[in-house]
Design an enzyme around this catalytic site. Structure first.
Site, PDB file in Angstrom:
ATOM      1  CB  CYS A 113     -21.406 -61.374 -39.041  1.00  0.00           C
ATOM      2  SG  CYS A 113     -20.038 -60.992 -40.132  1.00  0.00           S
ATOM      3  CG  HIS A 238     -23.930 -58.390 -38.877  1.00  0.00           C
ATOM      4  ND1 HIS A 238     -22.833 -57.793 -38.287  1.00  0.00           N
ATOM      5  CD2 HIS A 238     -23.547 -58.765 -40.134  1.00  0.00           C
ATOM      6  CE1 HIS A 238     -21.833 -57.806 -39.153  1.00  0.00           C
ATOM      7  NE2 HIS A 238     -22.239 -58.391 -40.270  1.00  0.00           N
ATOM      8  CG  ASN A 268     -19.469 -56.011 -41.448  1.00  0.00           C
ATOM      9  OD1 ASN A 268     -19.305 -56.522 -40.346  1.00  0.00           O
ATOM     10  ND2 ASN A 268     -19.982 -56.665 -42.483  1.00  0.00           N
TER      11      ASN A 268
END
Ligand code: UT7
Length: 312
Positions: A113, A238, A268
């Site tokens: 990520c 993020h 996500n």
């Protein structure tokens, strides 16, 4: 040239939006749980035949069109991804082929990520070193391919998409020094392992690490750039969980900054989440051109990376 800067952005999301209510048809979950624990209302899921490279190329094509450069101006393509299952060619080569970029340095990078911030730093360093001139930096993921759709703890979180930036040389550095690192002692907290892998995570471990370690690191990333958090026009972390993003933004001490909460509508998307969220904010003109923006990625590894950039 003493630095580089982002001159244009682009993003791509698959057409299919999947609501929380749709997930309740196959999983023991609820819209209330997902919204209150993670903040997601909806996410985009790619078609079966849509690949990481397809999404990366679509985002990159838009960024290139917005930059005024042509494919032949690009001499470096880097793609941050942890969900591309093809070993060779890499996604960067697929993107270069799709866009007709004649002979770029082409490499993928996997720090999960935090990948986009790592890739942006390597492109900035390559330009500063004279090893590249104009770079395409992309974050792209098809996490739906590596999601166990019977596991409610991950299936409600992860999603698909891509974002891209065109980076060019600049006399005034528009990409600040990167703060990057990792906590390898927690490397088992997020795993995508084996031949037909599924993403698994120790959610609480990552959550606690994010809550305690990240605020100080985000401030350090600002200090490296010589920017006070109070001077930030925007904060694009993020997009892991609204319960991580909102306290992190409060602790950063930048009350006037626009804080991206793209997770609400996008879920996500790992390495894609930062360029996707930034591209949307810029497209909606929510950040003034030239204003300082903190990007901060974190996740599997556990890795982190952040830098202050000038908004294109
Ligand atoms: O982007 C990569 C890096 N990853 C992250 O940053 C993730 C960080 N962690 C998180 O965001 C959160 O830990 C999660 C969103 C993953 C999980 O939220 P949580 O508040 O930590 O939940 P939990 O795992 O502690 O589970 C609490 C309860 C459990 O039930 P019991 O044992 O208390 O009865 C779970 O079984 O919630 C249950 N649960 C669910 N219930 C309804 C787990 N998933 C679901 C679900 N729907 N989808």
């Amino acid at each position: 040239m003493t630095g580089s800067r982002i001159v244009a952005l682009g993003h791509y999301q698959p057409a299919r939006a999947v609501s929380n209510d749709e997930l309740t048809q196959t999983l023991d979950t609820s819209d209330e749980w997902i919204q209150s624990r993670v903040g997601i209302r909806s996410r985009r899921i790619a078609a079966a035949d849509e690949t990481v490279a397809d999404m990366a190329a679509a985002a990159a094509e838009k960024a290139l069109a917005n930059s005024g450069l042509t494919a032949s101006d690009i001499d470096l393509v880097t793609v941050a991804t942890c969900s591309s299952m093809d070993r060779c060619p890499n996604v960067a080569a697929r993107v270069a082929s799709a866009l007709g970029i004649p002979a770029p340095a082409a490499y993928d990078l996997n720090t999960a990520c935090s990948g986009f911030s790592y890739a942006l730093a390597t492109a900035d360093h390559a330009i500063q070193a004279g090893a590249a001139r104009n770079a395409l930096v992309i974050g792209a993921e098809k996490l739906s391919d590596i999601t166990d759709w019977t596991d409610r703890s991950t299936a409600v979180i992860f999603a698909d998409g891509a974002g891209a930036a065109v980076v060019t040389p600049s006399e005034e550095p528009g990409i600040g020094p990167v703060l990057w690192g990792s906590d390898p002692a927690k490397s088992d907290a997020v795993v995508i392992e084996g031949w037909q892998p599924h993403i698994e995570q120790a959610g609480q471990t990552v959550f606690r690490w994010a809550a305690f370690a990240l605020p100080k690191l985000a401030v350090e990333a600002c200090e490296k750039a010589g920017v006070k958090p109070s001077e930030l026009a925007a904060f694009v972390p993020h997009q892991a969980n609204l319960r991580i993003i909102e306290p992190l933004a409060r602790k950063l001490g930048s009350p006037d900054a626009v804080v991206s909460k793209d997770i609400v509508e996008s879920g996500n998307t790992s390495a894609a989440s930062i360029p996707l969220a930034l591209s949307k904010l810029v497209e909606r003109r929510e950040i003034p051109s030239g204003a300082p923006v903190l990007l901060f990625g974190f996740g599997g590894g556990l890795t982190y990376a952040g830098q202050v950039v000038c908004c294109p």
